[in-house]
Scaffold this motif. Structure first.
Motif, PDB file in Angstrom:
ATOM      1  N   LEU A  47       0.610  -1.076   0.050  1.00  0.00           N
ATOM      2  CA  LEU A  47      -0.082  -0.190  -0.121  1.00  0.00           C
ATOM      3  C   LEU A  47       0.738   1.489   0.036  1.00  0.00           C
ATOM      4  N   ASN A  48       2.234   1.142   0.047  1.00  0.00           N
ATOM      5  CA  ASN A  48       3.073   2.129   0.015  1.00  0.00           C
ATOM      6  C   ASN A  48       2.730   3.278   1.101  1.00  0.00           C
ATOM      7  N   ASP A  49       2.059   2.879   2.348  1.00  0.00           N
ATOM      8  CA  ASP A  49       1.741   3.718   3.329  1.00  0.00           C
ATOM      9  C   ASP A  49       1.678   3.192   4.804  1.00  0.00           C
ATOM     10  N   ALA A  50       3.243   2.828   5.384  1.00  0.00           N
ATOM     11  CA  ALA A  50       3.158   2.039   6.551  1.00  0.00           C
ATOM     12  C   ALA A  50       2.757   2.951   7.876  1.00  0.00           C
ATOM     13  N   PRO A  51       2.059   2.131   8.789  1.00  0.00           N
ATOM     14  CA  PRO A  51       1.762   3.137   9.844  1.00  0.00           C
ATOM     15  C   PRO A  51       3.036   3.093  10.743  1.00  0.00           C
ATOM     16  N   ASN A  52       3.360   4.233  11.514  1.00  0.00           N
ATOM     17  CA  ASN A  52       4.641   4.627  12.304  1.00  0.00           C
ATOM     18  C   ASN A  52       4.637   3.679  13.476  1.00  0.00           C
ATOM     19  N   TRP A  53       3.640   3.483  14.299  1.00  0.00           N
ATOM     20  CA  TRP A  53       3.716   2.849  15.453  1.00  0.00           C
ATOM     21  C   TRP A  53       3.954   1.132  15.450  1.00  0.00           C
ATOM     22  N   THR A  54       3.954   0.507  14.250  1.00  0.00           N
ATOM     23  CA  THR A  54       4.021  -0.781  14.348  1.00  0.00           C
ATOM     24  C   THR A  54       5.501  -1.209  14.823  1.00  0.00           C
ATOM     25  N   GLU A  55       6.611  -0.426  14.314  1.00  0.00           N
ATOM     26  CA  GLU A  55       7.898  -0.787  14.797  1.00  0.00           C
ATOM     27  C   GLU A  55       8.320  -0.586  16.231  1.00  0.00           C
ATOM     28  N   GLU A  56       7.558   0.298  16.855  1.00  0.00           N
ATOM     29  CA  GLU A  56       7.706   0.436  18.326  1.00  0.00           C
ATOM     30  C   GLU A  56       6.853  -0.790  18.860  1.00  0.00           C
ATOM     31  N   GLY A  57       5.640  -0.844  18.435  1.00  0.00           N
ATOM     32  CA  GLY A  57       4.870  -2.041  19.102  1.00  0.00           C
ATOM     33  C   GLY A  57       5.471  -3.537  18.927  1.00  0.00           C
ATOM     34  N   ALA A  58       6.275  -3.587  17.756  1.00  0.00           N
ATOM     35  CA  ALA A  58       7.023  -4.647  17.978  1.00  0.00           C
ATOM     36  C   ALA A  58       8.095  -5.045  18.713  1.00  0.00           C
ATOM     37  N   ARG A  59       8.885  -3.978  18.922  1.00  0.00           N
ATOM     38  CA  ARG A  59       9.811  -3.861  19.675  1.00  0.00           C
ATOM     39  C   ARG A  59       9.348  -3.898  21.312  1.00  0.00           C
ATOM     40  N   PHE A  60       8.255  -3.362  21.564  1.00  0.00           N
ATOM     41  CA  PHE A  60       7.635  -3.548  22.978  1.00  0.00           C
ATOM     42  C   PHE A  60       7.548  -5.096  23.214  1.00  0.00           C
ATOM     43  N   GLY A  61       6.730  -5.673  22.236  1.00  0.00           N
ATOM     44  CA  GLY A  61       6.165  -7.292  22.250  1.00  0.00           C
ATOM     45  C   GLY A  61       7.755  -7.951  22.303  1.00  0.00           C
ATOM     46  N   MET A  62       8.946  -7.434  21.884  1.00  0.00           N
ATOM     47  CA  MET A  62      10.232  -8.310  21.846  1.00  0.00           C
ATOM     48  C   MET A  62      10.541  -8.032  23.128  1.00  0.00           C
ATOM     49  N   LEU A  63      10.675  -6.952  23.694  1.00  0.00           N
ATOM     50  CA  LEU A  63      11.363  -6.724  25.225  1.00  0.00           C
ATOM     51  C   LEU A  63      10.454  -7.543  26.177  1.00  0.00           C
ATOM     52  N   TRP A  64       9.381  -7.679  25.989  1.00  0.00           N
ATOM     53  CA  TRP A  64       8.507  -8.425  26.948  1.00  0.00           C
ATOM     54  C   TRP A  64       8.576  -9.837  26.808  1.00  0.00           C
ATOM     55  N   MET A  65       8.798 -10.235  25.431  1.00  0.00           N
ATOM     56  CA  MET A  65       8.946 -11.822  25.209  1.00  0.00           C
ATOM     57  C   MET A  65      10.114 -12.107  25.809  1.00  0.00           C
ATOM     58  N   THR A  66      11.287 -11.425  25.661  1.00  0.00           N
ATOM     59  CA  THR A  66      12.579 -11.635  25.775  1.00  0.00           C
ATOM     60  C   THR A  66      12.819 -11.840  27.520  1.00  0.00           C
ATOM     61  N   GLY A  67      12.189 -10.921  28.118  1.00  0.00           N
ATOM     62  CA  GLY A  67      12.188 -10.800  29.367  1.00  0.00           C
ATOM     63  C   GLY A  67      11.316 -11.835  30.136  1.00  0.00           C
ATOM     64  N   LEU A  68      10.485 -12.431  29.570  1.00  0.00           N
ATOM     65  CA  LEU A  68       9.750 -13.509  30.270  1.00  0.00           C
ATOM     66  C   LEU A  68      10.183 -14.802  29.890  1.00  0.00           C
ATOM     67  N   MET A  69      11.002 -14.886  28.711  1.00  0.00           N
ATOM     68  CA  MET A  69      11.415 -16.114  28.501  1.00  0.00           C
ATOM     69  C   MET A  69      12.751 -16.466  29.053  1.00  0.00           C
TER      70      MET A  69
END
Length: 199
Positions: A47-69
């Motif tokens: 669509l040539n129009d990426a939302p700007n929040w998805t990268e930070e949202g993915a980083r948020f999930g990665m931090l919690w996934m790593t912290g809990l595993m």
């Protein structure tokens, strides 16, 4: 010996429950992270129009996934380990070395606990607001209003350190029991005793 088992068994049960809950949350965090990344790729390249929040949202999930595993992997012996010296030593010396290394690890974890609390959660950056992540449906929470506060991301480190400390204390007690010759009464948390091995 009964005192050690009296401390170990409730701690084992507590760790099993907490790490089980953490595992479920980590799996959900990973699933959300993958969906956000795939969504960003679709929006950007199709669509040539990426939302700007998805990268930070993915980083948020990665931090919690790593912290809990990480605590679960630590408990199961899943961290990379160089154990040539430990295997070369006699059983008692090997157990003493393991106990010393666990004690050093516990000291480092207590230092991290303090640094995680005072240098991340309770600092200017921790009290700051996220650039792109917002609460859904226009919900406003705290001084950042509808934006996420950075401490929600930094909390993953501090929660992880708390869980690692509990696991480390359990491993220290288990090692003392093994050193005293009662290791056969302990349950094995690793599905395979060579889980961290390279062979």
């Amino acid at each position: 010996m009964s005192v050690l088992f009296g401390i170990l068994w409730p701690l084992e049960r507590l760790n099993t429950v907490l790490l089980g809950i953490g595992r479920v949350i980590a799996i959900l965090a990973m699933a959300i992270m993958v969906c956000l990344i795939l969504g960003q790729v679709f929006f950007r390249y199709v669509l040539n129009d990426a939302p700007n929040w998805t990268e930070e949202g993915a980083r948020f999930g990665m931090l919690w996934m790593t912290g809990l595993m990480a605590p679960l992997a630590y408990r199961m012996g899943g961290f990379v380990a160089i154990d040539m010296v430990e295997r070369a030593l006699p059983r008692v010396m090997s157990a003493v070395l393991s106990l010393i290394l666990l004690a050093l690890s516990l000291w480092v974890l207590f230092v991290f606990w303090d640094r995680g609390l005072n240098n991340h959660l309770d600092t200017l950056s921790g009290r700051g607001c996220s650039a792109t992540l917002r609460w859904p449906f226009g919900i406003e929470v705290g001084k950042c209003g509808e934006k996420f506060q950075n401490r929600f991301q930094y909390a993953s480190l501090w929660v992880s350190i708390n869980l690692l400390i509990l696991v480390n204390i359990e491993l220290v007690i288990r090692q003392i029991i093994t050193l005293l010759g009662q290791g056969d009464r302990l349950t094995n948390h690793a599905p395979d005793s060579e889980i961290a091995g390279s062979s």
